[in-house]
Design a protein around this motif. Structure first.
Motif, PDB file in Angstrom:
ATOM      1  N   UNK A  72       0.838  -1.208   0.000  1.00  0.00           N
ATOM      2  CA  UNK A  72       0.000   0.000   0.000  1.00  0.00           C
ATOM      3  C   UNK A  72       0.866   1.249   0.000  1.00  0.00           C
ATOM      4  N   UNK A  73       1.957   1.259   0.783  1.00  0.00           N
ATOM      5  CA  UNK A  73       2.861   2.420   0.789  1.00  0.00           C
ATOM      6  C   UNK A  73       3.503   2.624  -0.580  1.00  0.00           C
ATOM      7  N   UNK A  74       3.878   1.505  -1.225  1.00  0.00           N
ATOM      8  CA  UNK A  74       4.470   1.610  -2.557  1.00  0.00           C
ATOM      9  C   UNK A  74       3.455   2.130  -3.567  1.00  0.00           C
ATOM     10  N   UNK A  75       2.217   1.685  -3.450  1.00  0.00           N
ATOM     11  CA  UNK A  75       1.170   2.203  -4.327  1.00  0.00           C
ATOM     12  C   UNK A  75       0.969   3.702  -4.122  1.00  0.00           C
ATOM     13  N   UNK A  76       1.005   4.165  -2.872  1.00  0.00           N
ATOM     14  CA  UNK A  76       0.852   5.595  -2.594  1.00  0.00           C
ATOM     15  C   UNK A  76       2.005   6.401  -3.206  1.00  0.00           C
ATOM     16  N   UNK A  77       3.241   5.888  -3.072  1.00  0.00           N
ATOM     17  CA  UNK A  77       4.382   6.591  -3.651  1.00  0.00           C
ATOM     18  C   UNK A  77       4.288   6.628  -5.170  1.00  0.00           C
ATOM     19  N   UNK A  78       3.887   5.496  -5.771  1.00  0.00           N
ATOM     20  CA  UNK A  78       3.742   5.464  -7.223  1.00  0.00           C
ATOM     21  C   UNK A  78       2.651   6.420  -7.684  1.00  0.00           C
ATOM     22  N   UNK A  79       1.560   6.487  -6.944  1.00  0.00           N
ATOM     23  CA  UNK A  79       0.475   7.402  -7.293  1.00  0.00           C
ATOM     24  C   UNK A  79       0.949   8.843  -7.272  1.00  0.00           C
ATOM     25  N   UNK A  80       1.712   9.209  -6.237  1.00  0.00           N
ATOM     26  CA  UNK A  80       2.220  10.580  -6.159  1.00  0.00           C
ATOM     27  C   UNK A  80       3.156  10.879  -7.324  1.00  0.00           C
ATOM     28  N   UNK A  81       3.993   9.904  -7.704  1.00  0.00           N
ATOM     29  CA  UNK A  81       4.912  10.121  -8.823  1.00  0.00           C
ATOM     30  C   UNK A  81       4.160  10.293 -10.132  1.00  0.00           C
ATOM     31  N   UNK A  82       3.165   9.440 -10.375  1.00  0.00           N
ATOM     32  CA  UNK A  82       2.393   9.545 -11.612  1.00  0.00           C
ATOM     33  C   UNK A  82       1.669  10.891 -11.704  1.00  0.00           C
ATOM     34  N   UNK A  83       1.043  11.288 -10.592  1.00  0.00           N
ATOM     35  CA  UNK A  83       0.296  12.548 -10.600  1.00  0.00           C
ATOM     36  C   UNK A  83       1.229  13.738 -10.771  1.00  0.00           C
ATOM     37  N   UNK A  84       2.405  13.682 -10.144  1.00  0.00           N
ATOM     38  CA  UNK A  84       3.356  14.792 -10.302  1.00  0.00           C
ATOM     39  C   UNK A  84       3.837  14.895 -11.736  1.00  0.00           C
ATOM     40  N   UNK A  85       4.077  13.751 -12.372  1.00  0.00           N
ATOM     41  CA  UNK A  85       4.524  13.779 -13.762  1.00  0.00           C
ATOM     42  C   UNK A  85       3.436  14.309 -14.682  1.00  0.00           C
ATOM     43  N   UNK A  86       2.191  13.866 -14.467  1.00  0.00           N
ATOM     44  CA  UNK A  86       1.092  14.318 -15.317  1.00  0.00           C
ATOM     45  C   UNK A  86       0.763  15.784 -15.081  1.00  0.00           C
ATOM     46  N   UNK A  87       0.875  16.219 -13.816  1.00  0.00           N
ATOM     47  CA  UNK A  87       0.540  17.606 -13.499  1.00  0.00           C
ATOM     48  C   UNK A  87       1.620  18.554 -13.993  1.00  0.00           C
ATOM     49  N   UNK A  88       2.877  18.147 -13.877  1.00  0.00           N
ATOM     50  CA  UNK A  88       3.976  18.960 -14.370  1.00  0.00           C
ATOM     51  C   UNK A  88       4.246  20.204 -13.563  1.00  0.00           C
ATOM     52  N   UNK A  89       3.656  20.379 -12.397  1.00  0.00           N
ATOM     53  CA  UNK A  89       3.883  21.533 -11.525  1.00  0.00           C
ATOM     54  C   UNK A  89       3.620  22.845 -12.247  1.00  0.00           C
ATOM     55  N   UNK A  90       2.569  22.847 -13.094  1.00  0.00           N
ATOM     56  CA  UNK A  90       2.263  24.050 -13.867  1.00  0.00           C
ATOM     57  C   UNK A  90       1.515  25.104 -13.065  1.00  0.00           C
ATOM     58  N   UNK A  91       1.016  24.739 -11.909  1.00  0.00           N
ATOM     59  CA  UNK A  91       0.250  25.719 -11.142  1.00  0.00           C
ATOM     60  C   UNK A  91       1.105  26.732 -10.427  1.00  0.00           C
ATOM     61  N   UNK A  92       2.402  26.471 -10.279  1.00  0.00           N
ATOM     62  CA  UNK A  92       3.285  27.374  -9.540  1.00  0.00           C
ATOM     63  C   UNK A  92       3.666  28.573 -10.400  1.00  0.00           C
ATOM     64  N   UNK A  93       3.720  29.739  -9.778  1.00  0.00           N
ATOM     65  CA  UNK A  93       4.063  30.964 -10.489  1.00  0.00           C
ATOM     66  C   UNK A  93       5.568  31.218 -10.426  1.00  0.00           C
ATOM     67  N   UNK A  94       6.177  31.727 -11.500  1.00  0.00           N
ATOM     68  CA  UNK A  94       7.614  32.037 -11.468  1.00  0.00           C
ATOM     69  C   UNK A  94       7.912  33.154 -10.476  1.00  0.00           C
ATOM     70  N   UNK A  95       9.080  33.073  -9.862  1.00  0.00           N
ATOM     71  CA  UNK A  95       9.505  34.077  -8.892  1.00  0.00           C
ATOM     72  C   UNK A  95      11.024  34.131  -8.889  1.00  0.00           C
TER      73      UNK A  95
END
Length: 484
Positions: free
Chosen positions: A320-343
């Protein structure tokens, strides 16, 4: 029917033979002409390359050249024609008239009896011809002085006196005096004539050049003002597109300028809005998926906690912990951190934090930065990009060297390690999502294999890229290059 087919076949064979003959002739002609045209073509190519290297690269400078060069050529042609046709012709006519007047005075002097001081001849010359005549008995002509190279007056006057008078003479047209002095050698005396410079050539010709240059300057100033107003919207569009490519927001940008430029700007804004809507919809969808899946995983964890302790339960908890880590990695890759503003971000401090983190994991690490450290990036995303490279380097090596360098255009961050490295033919493949290479250094043991893919995605979202190469430490070098 058979005869028709035979005829068609013969025509095809004949056409093939003709094509072969034409190719052979072309080859022979090419071989014969190439040595002849070679000495001409090669210098011409070099000349064109040299001219292209000297030409300005900007649209504003090229547009000015399009206006200035024809204007200079046109004015040069007009000035040449004016000097060659008008000025020279007028000067020749005026010099011819003065030379004829002098020849007439000499004929009068030789033909008709004169009073002792030649008062009548001087009076006629001054009252009716505008010439001041004097006689120098027993004198000699002065030695010839230096001839002005570009003096049209001196050339025309000398030519006309030689043709109209036919006697030895000396003229003085040099200087800024309003008088031209002419001396004619007679039998026993020197006839000295003073003529007004305005009677010999056109003194107002400079007005034409003043008007020509003045109007050119005015036209050029108007052209520069209009060109600047027309080029400015194009420059703003380019800046807005470049800022969007770096993941930054173009402030106060709106369509301006000519109709075509407005269309391009409107199309850019529409494209930008579509991309942002797609990213927003994807982020919203992924947030919902993440919430639902995390809820299920949390329920799994609670149920496993209620079941007590057992070897099977511990294995299920790890899954279950490995599934949670994999889920976070997949979502981070798909999201691409585009919501953050440059500074503005201090890259030197960021690299130092990554160095300390690598040391906490037991690696020998160093961090150095050269140049102005403040760069506008998305801080969390860029830190994650470098952190993924540092983690990847620490997984397969014991020494990690982080080096940053910033100039006026680019920020370069290199991560070196002393690991086994990656073969050159596999360095592009390691960036592919979900791809594992057998016995390769990016094979994420227990992970997802998305570290390098996420790092490159973040670098490209900043308008840059990541390249892999040989490290001076003997392992792999990852180079992050983004515009500043």
């Amino acid at each position: 029917m058979a005869s028709l087919d035979d005829g068609i076949g013969r025509l095809r064979n004949a056409a093939g033979h003709l094509a072969d003959g034409a190719n052979a002739v072309a080859a022979v002609l090419g071989a014969a002409v190439r040595p002849i045209l070679g000495p001409i073509v090669v210098p011409w190519d070099r000349l064109t390359r040299s001219i292209k290297s000297l030409m300005p690269k900007g649209l504003y400078a090229r547009s000015l050249l399009i206006i200035i060069v024809p204007m200079i050529v046109l004015q040069s042609v007009v000035a040449f024609l004016f000097v060659e046709r008008h000025w020279n012709l007028v000067t020749t006519y005026l010099s011819s008239a003065v030379a004829q007047e002098i020849a007439t005075l000499i004929d009068v002097y030789k033909t008709y009896p004169q009073d002792p001081d030649h008062a009548q001849l001087r009076r006629i010359a001054q009252d009716h011809l505008g010439l001041v005549v004097d006689f120098l008995p027993g004198a000699q002509l002065p030695p010839p002085g230096p001839k002005p190279f570009f003096s049209q007056l001196d050339q025309a006057m000398s030519k006309e006196i030689s043709k109209q008078v036919g006697l030895p003479f000396w003229i003085d047209t040099v200087g800024r005096s309003s008088i031209v002095e002419i001396r004619i050698k007679l039998d026993d005396t020197i006839m000295r004539v003073f003529a007004r410079r305005a009677d010999v050539y056109d003194p107002k010709s400079w007005i034409f050049f003043v008007w020509m240059v003045g109007t050119s300057i005015i036209v050029l100033g108007i052209a520069i003002a209009f060109l600047r107003n027309q080029i400015r919207p194009i420059v703003r569009l380019a800046d807005a597109a470049e800022a969007f490519g770096k993941g930054r927001e173009a402030q106060n940008f709106r369509p301006r300028g000519a109709r075509e430029v407005r269309r391009a700007a409107a199309a850019f804004l529409e494209m930008k809005a579509r991309i942002e809507r797609a990213i927003e919809q994807r982020t919203t969808m992924l947030a919902g998926v993440s919430h639902d899946l995390r809820t299920i995983l949390t329920r799994f964890k609670l149920e496993l906690a209620l079941l007590g302790d057992a070897p099977e339960i511990d294995a299920m908890k790890k899954d279950v912990d490995e599934m949670a880590a994999m889920l976070e990695a997949y979502l981070s890759f798909a999201r691409g951190d585009m919501g953050e503003q440059p500074a503005p971000t201090d890259i030197g401090v960021l690299l130092e934090e990554l160095k300390l983190e690598a040391e906490r994991h037991g690696h020998r690490a160093s961090a150095n930065f050269y140049g102005p450290p403040e760069v506008t990036v998305r801080p969390a995303a860029f830190k994650r990009c470098i952190a993924n490279l540092v983690t990847n380097a620490g997984r397969y090596g014991s020494t990690v060297a982080i080096t940053g360098h910033r100039d006026h255009r680019w920020l370069n961050v290199t991560v070196d390690d002393d690991g086994p490295g990656i073969p050159a033919h596999l360095r592009d493949d390691v960036f592919k999502p979900f791809l594992r290479l057998d016995d390769a250094r990016n094979q994420d043991q227990g992970g997802t294999g998305l570290g390098l893919a996420i790092a490159r995605d973040i670098a490209r979202s900043h308008g840059g890229d990541i390249t892999l190469g040989e490290s001076p430490l003997g392992g792999l070098r990852a180079n992050v290059r983004v515009p500043v």
